[in-house]
Design an enzyme around this catalytic site. Structure first.
Site, PDB file in Angstrom:
ATOM      1  N   HIS A  88     -22.790  -1.248  73.885  1.00 17.58           N
ATOM      2  CA  HIS A  88     -21.954  -1.310  75.084  1.00 17.58           C
ATOM      3  C   HIS A  88     -22.376  -2.455  75.997  1.00 17.58           C
ATOM      4  O   HIS A  88     -21.537  -3.141  76.578  1.00 17.58           O
ATOM      5  CB  HIS A  88     -22.069   0.020  75.828  1.00 17.58           C
ATOM      6  CG  HIS A  88     -21.032   0.217  76.876  1.00 17.58           C
ATOM      7  ND1 HIS A  88     -19.764   0.654  76.591  1.00 17.58           N
ATOM      8  CD2 HIS A  88     -21.071   0.022  78.214  1.00 17.58           C
ATOM      9  CE1 HIS A  88     -19.069   0.735  77.705  1.00 17.58           C
ATOM     10  NE2 HIS A  88     -19.837   0.356  78.706  1.00 17.58           N
ATOM     11  N   GLU A 105     -10.906  -2.920  80.496  1.00 15.88           N
ATOM     12  CA  GLU A 105     -12.058  -2.234  79.926  1.00 15.88           C
ATOM     13  C   GLU A 105     -11.665  -0.847  79.463  1.00 15.88           C
ATOM     14  O   GLU A 105     -10.761  -0.244  80.031  1.00 15.88           O
ATOM     15  CB  GLU A 105     -13.171  -2.108  80.972  1.00 15.88           C
ATOM     16  CG  GLU A 105     -14.299  -3.079  80.731  1.00 15.88           C
ATOM     17  CD  GLU A 105     -15.434  -2.908  81.730  1.00 15.88           C
ATOM     18  OE1 GLU A 105     -16.166  -3.879  81.897  1.00 15.88           O
ATOM     19  OE2 GLU A 105     -15.574  -1.828  82.329  1.00 15.88           O
ATOM     20  N   HIS A 141     -12.508   3.229  78.672  1.00 15.73           N
ATOM     21  CA  HIS A 141     -13.347   4.345  79.100  1.00 15.73           C
ATOM     22  C   HIS A 141     -13.015   5.540  78.213  1.00 15.73           C
ATOM     23  O   HIS A 141     -12.600   6.593  78.680  1.00 15.73           O
ATOM     24  CB  HIS A 141     -13.113   4.652  80.588  1.00 15.73           C
ATOM     25  CG  HIS A 141     -14.390   4.870  81.333  1.00 15.73           C
ATOM     26  ND1 HIS A 141     -14.553   5.830  82.277  1.00 15.73           N
ATOM     27  CD2 HIS A 141     -15.579   4.232  81.248  1.00 15.73           C
ATOM     28  CE1 HIS A 141     -15.792   5.774  82.753  1.00 15.73           C
ATOM     29  NE2 HIS A 141     -16.423   4.821  82.152  1.00 15.73           N
TER      30      HIS A 141
END
Lengths: 744, 235
Positions: A47, A91, A93
Site C-alpha cells: 500500500h 484512490e 478504499h
C-alpha cells in the site's frame, strides 16, 4: 522487545518476509528494534511502497505541457490556463468498505479530499467509482446502501459536490466491493504547496483531530487478501468525522492563504510514519517526531500505535518557528488542536522520540525509497484463450428487439443511476454546469469562460477478457466521455484494482492492463499524474475482475460550446459517428442473456479514437452539435435510448450497416458517438467528419413520444414513457429501500 | 447608499460563499461573511443563514447553532425589522432558535435528496416574493436529509390563516401533489414566514438557480425582491 519472544520471527508480526527483514538489517547495518521494524512493516507494505507495481508504473507517460505536477506528490496538477490549475487524484478504499461500508466509503472520501487541499487547492468536486456483486442478494444491497450513504454523508457535509461516477455490478465483486474516490480541486498556479519537509530547524506540527487507536496497520490490512477468517480486522477500519474535516479544510486553506506553511501532507495510511518519512524523503532531509507531544484522544497508546494510527482528519505541517503562534491562533478559531511535535533535521534520519529517549532511528530514504522492487513472474491464464470463443445465439435468436432493449435499460449495469447521485449533493458550490447522469460532469471555472469536464470509467469485463485491450479501452472511453461534452482531455489519474500479485496469473493481468493503459494514455495525450494501486482484492482465493479505473479531466475553452447527451428538439437529425462492426464479444447484452463473460473484446484503433475526440471537440466549437453521447455498454440502441430518455423526445430511425441486427443494436464497437444536429448543419458536420477520416451515418430524426427504430431487419417501437419507467426506477427497486413514485 | 447584506458562517456551513456569490450576481452588491462567534454586528439590512451542516448536524440539525453568539444579534436585527432568510440548514436553525415556528424532520424516504423540485409561490406580497407573479411555479433544487416540515395543528392553522405559507411543493403544472412533496412535508410546506413578515425560511436553494449558466434563474427574483424592498426603504 516483546517481538523477540516469538521464536525469532520478528518480521512476521509486521507483515514482512524474512528476506525483507534481512535486507533491512543489511541496509541499517544492524538489527532493527521493535519500533523500527513496525515502521518498515507499514512503509514497505504494498500500500505504501508499491513494491509490486513500481516497475510497471514507470511505463506510464507522465509528462506534457499541461502537467504541472506529475506522480509522487499528494495529487497531480494540470494547467487550466488563466493562472489556474486542477489538482486531482483517485484512490481506493476497498477493504475497509467491505467490512464497514458506510465508514469505509466515508473515510475514503475524507482521505482523498485531504490529498487535494494538501496541495493548496480548494476541493470543488468529487467522483466515485463503485463495484458490487450481483444486486440480487442482501449482502450486495447492504454494501450498496452503506457505501452510497457513506459517500453522501461525508461529501455532502463537507460541501463538496459529488458530480459524476460509475456503479457496476458483477459477481466477482461479491465479497470484495471496490470503492474508488476521486477529488478535484482548484489552485492558483503560483500558490501550489507540496509535501516536503524543507528547511532544517523548521517545526513539524500535527493539526486537526486527536490521535486514537483507530485504523492501526490499515496499510498492511489493505495489502492482504480478505477471507472468512477475518473478524479480527474490524478495528482496522477508521471512523470518519466530516464536520472535523470541514473545519480542518477551512483552517488549512486559511493558513495556506496567509502563506504560513513550508510544506504539508495528509495523514493517511500509516499515519505519522508515512507522512513524516515521505515529507523528509522529498526534501532530502531528516525529521524527528516526539510521540509525547502528539495530542491523544485516549490514554495508554504505545509509541508505535501513535506512529501508525490512522485516525482521520489530521494533517502534518512543516512551518518556520516564528509562524507557529499565528497558526495556533487560526486553528484555535476553528476549535482544532495544533501541536508542535518535532523538527526538521539535517541528518537524513527519520527519528521517533519520547521526550529525550530515542525509540527508532532509520534513514528516511530506507523507508520511502528502498523497499524491494519486485518483478513478479507472470503467466497467461488458461481462460484468456478459452474465453475468446463464444456462441451468440442467445442474442441472435432473441427476436423481440424492443423487449430486449427494455430488459437492458432496466438491467443493473445500464439502468439510470439517479437513485445514487440524488443522494449526493451535486450542486453545492454553484459550479455544476452539466449535472450527473450524462457522459461527464462539467464545472465552470474561475477563469471564465472556461469549463472543466470530469469523468471516471472502466469496463472491467473487457479488462478481464483481454487485459491489454481492456486497459486501453478504459482510457479511450474516459477520454471520449469528456470529448462528447466538447472538452479536450487533459490528463488522467488511475485506481488500479487487482487480485493477489503473488499469483502469476493475476500479475499477468496487471502487467497487460497497465501496458494497455500506458499505450492509450500516450496515444491520446492524457498523461498519468498519479493514482493508487490496490492489490489483494480477493475473497477466499477468488479475485475480482481486474479493474483499472480511469479518472480523467478535460478542458472546455468556452462553456458556451458545451454539449449534453439529451436530444434537444423534434426534427433534428440523428447520426452515428464511428464504425460499427460485427462485435458482440464481451458485451453487456450477452452477459445479460447468458450470465457469461466471454468473447473477444471489441477492437480499438487508438488513431481513430484520437481523431474522434478531436472531431467532437471541433464540432462542439463550431456549434454543429445539438447533442452528443458516448456509445458504450449496451451498444448503439442503448446510447440512442439514453439520449431520447434524457431529452424526453422520441425518434424515427431507419438504417442498415449490413450487420446482424444483434450486433447493429447491441454490439459494443469502440470509438463511436451518437449525435444529433440541425438539418441545416448536416452538410458542414459531414464535411468535418470527412476531414477527420470518420464515417458519419444518418440514422433518422427526432420527434414524437415513441422510440421507433428499423435496422438490419430488426424492428422495434417502444413508448418513451414505458422505457423511462423501467430505466429510472429499477436501481432504486433493486436497492430495496422504500421508494415511492417521484412526487414532483 | 445601498442595503447592507451579510451571510452568517457557522462551523460546518457550506453554502455561505454560494449565498454571497448569488447575492452579488443578482444585485451587484457584495455581502459580508460573518463568523458565528461575533457578538456585535452592525445593523445589517439583510442577513442570510446559509445551508450546510452547522456543527456537523450533530444532536439535531440547527440545535447547536442556535446557541452561537451571533444568534442573539440575528434576533436583535429581526426585531429591528431587518430581513432574515434561512435556507435549508439556515431554515432549520431559525426554527430551532424560535424565530420561525415548526420543525424539520427526517425525509420521508430516509434518504438525502438532491434534485430540482417545483414550488408554487403561495404569497407574492412579501418582501421576499414580490418579484414573482401570483401563483408562479418555480423550479429550484433541494438538497437535504431533514426537510420534512411539521408543526402542531394550531400552528399550522395560524400559518394558513395568516397567509404565511410562502412556498409549497408542487408539480410542474403548479398543482399540489399528494403526500407531502419530495420529503413528506406537512401540507406540502417548503417555506414559511414569521408574523411580522421579515423572517423567511425555506428548504429549497434559490442561490443554486440564480444564473442561467447553472441551468435556471428561478431563484433570482427572490434576491431581487429583497434588494428592491430594501432599496425602496433606503430611497
Amino acid at each position: 522487545m516483546n517481538a523477540r519472544a516469538d521464536g525469532g520471527a520478528p518480521w512476521r508480526e509486521h507483515g514482512l518476509t524474512e528476506e525483507e527483514y534481512r535486507l533491512i538489517a543489511r541496509l541499517m547495518e544492524r538489527e532493527p528494534n521493535y519500533e523500527e521494524l513496525a515502521l518498515f512493516g507499514v512503509m514497505w507494505s504494498e500500500h505504501c511502497s508499491y513494491k509490486n507495481s513500481k516497475a510497471q508504473l514507470r511505463k506510464f507517460p507522465t509528462a506534457g505541457p499541461q502537467v504541472i505536477q506529475g506522480p509522487g506528490e499528494n495529487a497531480g496538477i494540470v494547467d487550466l490556463g488563466g493562472g489556474w490549475g486542477a489538482a486531482f487524484k483517485i484512490e481506493s478504499h476497498n477493504h475497509p468498505s467491505a467490512i464497514e461500508p458506510y465508514q469505509g466509503a466515508a473515510t475514503g472520501i475524507g482521505g482523498i479530499i485531504r490529498d487535494i487541499f494538501a496541495m493548496g487547492a480548494r476541493p470543488v468536486a468529487s467522483l466515485d467509482s463503485l463495484r458490487f456483486g450481483s444486486p440480487d442478494n442482501n449482502r450486495t444491497r447492504r454494501l450498496l446502501n452503506g457505501v452510497v450513504a457513506g459517500i453522501a454523508g461525508y461529501g455532502n457535509c463537507l460541501g463538496i459536490p459529488t458530480v459524476a461516477g460509475e456503479v457496476y455490478f458483477h459477481p466477482s465483486y461479491q465479497e470484495n466491493p471496490l470503492v474508488g474516490a476521486m477529488c478535484v480541486g482548484l489552485v492558483k498556479t503560483d500558490r501550489i504547496f507540496r509535501g516536503a519537509a524543507a528547511g532544517v530547524g523548521n517545526v513539524v506540527m500535527v493539526v486537526g483531530a486527536r490521535t486514537g487507536r483507530d485504523g492501526i496497520k490499515g496499510a498492511s490490512f489493505a495489502s492482504e487478501e480478505l477471507s472468512d477468517a477475518d473478524p479480527d480486522k474490524r478495528p482496522q477500519v477508521q471512523v470518519g468525522d466530516p464536520f472535523m474535516e470541514k473545519l480542518l479544510l477551512e483552517a488549512t486553506l486559511e493558513i495556506l492563504d496567509r502563506n504560513l506553511v513550508v510544506g504539508l501532507q495528509d495523514l493517511g495510511a500509516a499515519g505519522l510514519t508515512s507522512s513524516g518519512a515521505e515529507m523528509a524523503g522529498r526534501a532530502g532531509n531528516g525529521l524527528y517526531i516526539d510521540v509525547a507531544k502528539v495530542p491523544l484522544r485516549e490514554d495508554g497508546l504505545a509509541p508505535w500505535e501513535i506512529m501508525l494510527s490512522e485516525s482521520q482528519e489530521r494533517m502534518l505541517l512543516v512551518v518556520e518557528p516564528d509562524k507557529v503562534p499565528e497558526i495556533r491562533k487560526i486553528f484555535d478559531k476553528w476549535d482544532l488542536a495544533a501541536a508542535a511535535i518535532g523538527e526538521v533535521t539535517g541528518d537524513g534520519f527519520f527519528t521517533v522520540r519520547r521526550g529525550r529517549e530515542t525509540l527508532a532511528q532509520v534513514p528516511a530514504d530506507l523507508l520511502t525509497d528502498r523497499a524491494p522492487v519486485n518483478l513478479r513472474p507472470v503467466r497467461e491464464p488458461e481462460y484468456f484463450k478459452a474465453r475468446k470463443k463464444a456462441d451468440f445465439q442467445a442474442v441472435m435468436n432473441y427476436g423481440d428487439w424492443g423487449g430486449l432493449l427494455k430488459r437492458l435499460l432496466a438491467s443493473p449495469n445500464l439502468s439510470s443511476r439517479r437513485w445514487v447521485y440524488e443522494q449526493y449533493d451535486h450542486l453545492v458550490g454553484l459550479n455544476t454546469v452539466i449535472r450527473p447522469g450524462g457522459d461527464a460532469a462539467v464545472l465552470r471555472l474561475p477563469a471564465a469562460p472556461r469549463g472543466l469536464a470530469l469523468t471516471c470509467d472502466c469496463n472491467s469485463r473487457y479488462v478481464y477478457l483481454n487485459p491489454r485491450l481492456g486497459g486501453a479501452i478504459a482510457v479511450a472511453e474516459a477520454a471520449r466521455n469528456l470529448a462528447v461534452t466538447g472538452a479536450r482531455p487533459l490528463a488522467l489519474t488511475n485506481c488500479l484494482n487487482f487480485g493477489n500479485p503473488e499469483n502469476p496469473e493475476i500479475y499477468w493481468q496487471f502487467v497487460e492492463a497497465t501496458d494497455g493503459l500506458a499505450e492509450a494514455a500516450l496515444a491520446l495525450d492524457t498523461p498519468v499524474t498519479g493514482g493508487n494501486v490496490s492489490f489483494y482484492n480477493e475473497y477466499n482465493g477468488r479475485a475480482i475482475f481486474p479493474t483499472p479505473t480511469i479518472g480523467m479531466i478535460g478542458l472546455l475553452d468556452d462553456l458556451a460550446d458545451r454539449v449534453t447527451a439529451d436530444f434537444k428538439a423534434p426534427g433534428d437529425l440523428v447520426l452515428l459517428v464511428g464504425e460499427t462492426r460485427e462485435e458482440l464479444g464481451a458485451s453487456e447484452v450477452h452477459h445479460l442473456l447468458t450470465g457469461r463473460d466471454e468473447g473477444e473484446v471489441p477492437a480499438l484503433d487508438l488513431g481513430a479514437a484520437r481523431r474522434l475526440n478531436d472531431f467532437l471537440v471541433e464540432a462542439a466549437r463550431r456549434r454543429l452539435l445539438r447533442s452528443a453521447h458516448d456509445c458504450a455498454e449496451g451498444g448503439l440502441a442503448v446510447a440512442l435510448a439514453e439520449s431520447a430518455l434524457a431529452g424526453r423526445l422520441g425518434v424515427e430511425l431507419e438504417f442498415d450497416f449490413g450487420l446482424s441486427p444483434a450486433a447493429t443494436l447491441f454490439g459494443e464497437s469502440q470509438s463511436r458517438a451518437v449525435l444529433s444536429a440541425r438539418a441545416a448543419q448536416a452538410e458542414e458536420l459531414a464535411g468535418l467528419a470527412r476531414d477527420f477520416g470518420l464515417p458519419l451515418a444518418r440514422l433518422g430524426r427526432t420527434g414524437g413520444a415513441v422510440f421507433r427504430l428499423q435496422a438490419g431487419g430488426a424492428l422495434l417501437a417502444v413508448p418513451l414513457a414505458e422505457m423511462a419507467r423501467l430505466h429510472e426506477n429499477s436501481l432504486a427497486e433493486k436497492a430495496a429501500l422504500t421508494v415511492e413514485p417521484r412526487a414532483v | 447608499m445601498s442595503p447592507k447584506a451579510a451571510v452568517v458562517v457557522f462551523p460546518g456551513s457550506n453554502c455561505d460563499r454560494d449565498c454571497a456569490r448569488a447575492w452579488e450576481a443578482v444585485t451587484g452588491e457584495a455581502a459580508d461573511l460573518v463568523w458565528h462567534k461575533e457578538s456585535a454586528l452592525p445593523d445589517y439590512d439583510f442577513i442570510m443563514l446559509p445551508g450546510g451542516f452547522s456543527f456537523g448536524d450533530y444532536l439535531r440539525c440547527g440545535a447547536i447553532a442556535r446557541f452561537s453568539p451571533v444568534m442573539s444579534e440575528v434576533r436583535r436585527l429581526a426585531v429591528r425589522g431587518s430581513r432574515v432568510m434561512g435556507i435549508c440548514n439556515g431554515f432549520q436553525i431559525l426554527t430551532e432558535a424560535g424565530l420561525l415556528p415548526g420543525a424539520l424532520r427526517r425525509n420521508r424516504d430516509l434518504l438525502f435528496i438532491c434534485r430540482d423540485v417545483h414550488l408554487r409561490v403561495e404569497n407574492n406580497r412579501t418582501d421576499f416574493t414580490r418579484g414573482y407573479g401570483p401563483g408562479a411555479v418555480l423550479r429550484l433544487p433541494i438538497a437535504h436529509g431533514e426537510g420534512g416540515y411539521t408543526i402542531d395543528p394550531r400552528g399550522l392553522k395560524a400559518l394558513q390563516d395568516g397567509d404565511r405559507v410562502i412556498f409549497r411543493y408542487a408539480g410542474p403544472d403548479g398543482l399540489t401533489p399528494e403526500g407531502g412533496g419530495p420529503n413528506g412535508s406537512l401540507d406540502e410546506i417548503a417555506g414559511i414566514i414569521n408574523e411580522a413578515g421579515n423572517v423567511l425560511g425555506l428548504m429549497p436553494h434559490p442561490e443554486r438557480l440564480s444564473e442561467a449558466l447553472l441551468g435556471g434563474e428561478d431563484g433570482r427574483p427572490l434576491f431581487l425582491s429583497v434588494f428592491q424592498s430594501l432599496a425602496g426603504a433606503w430611497s
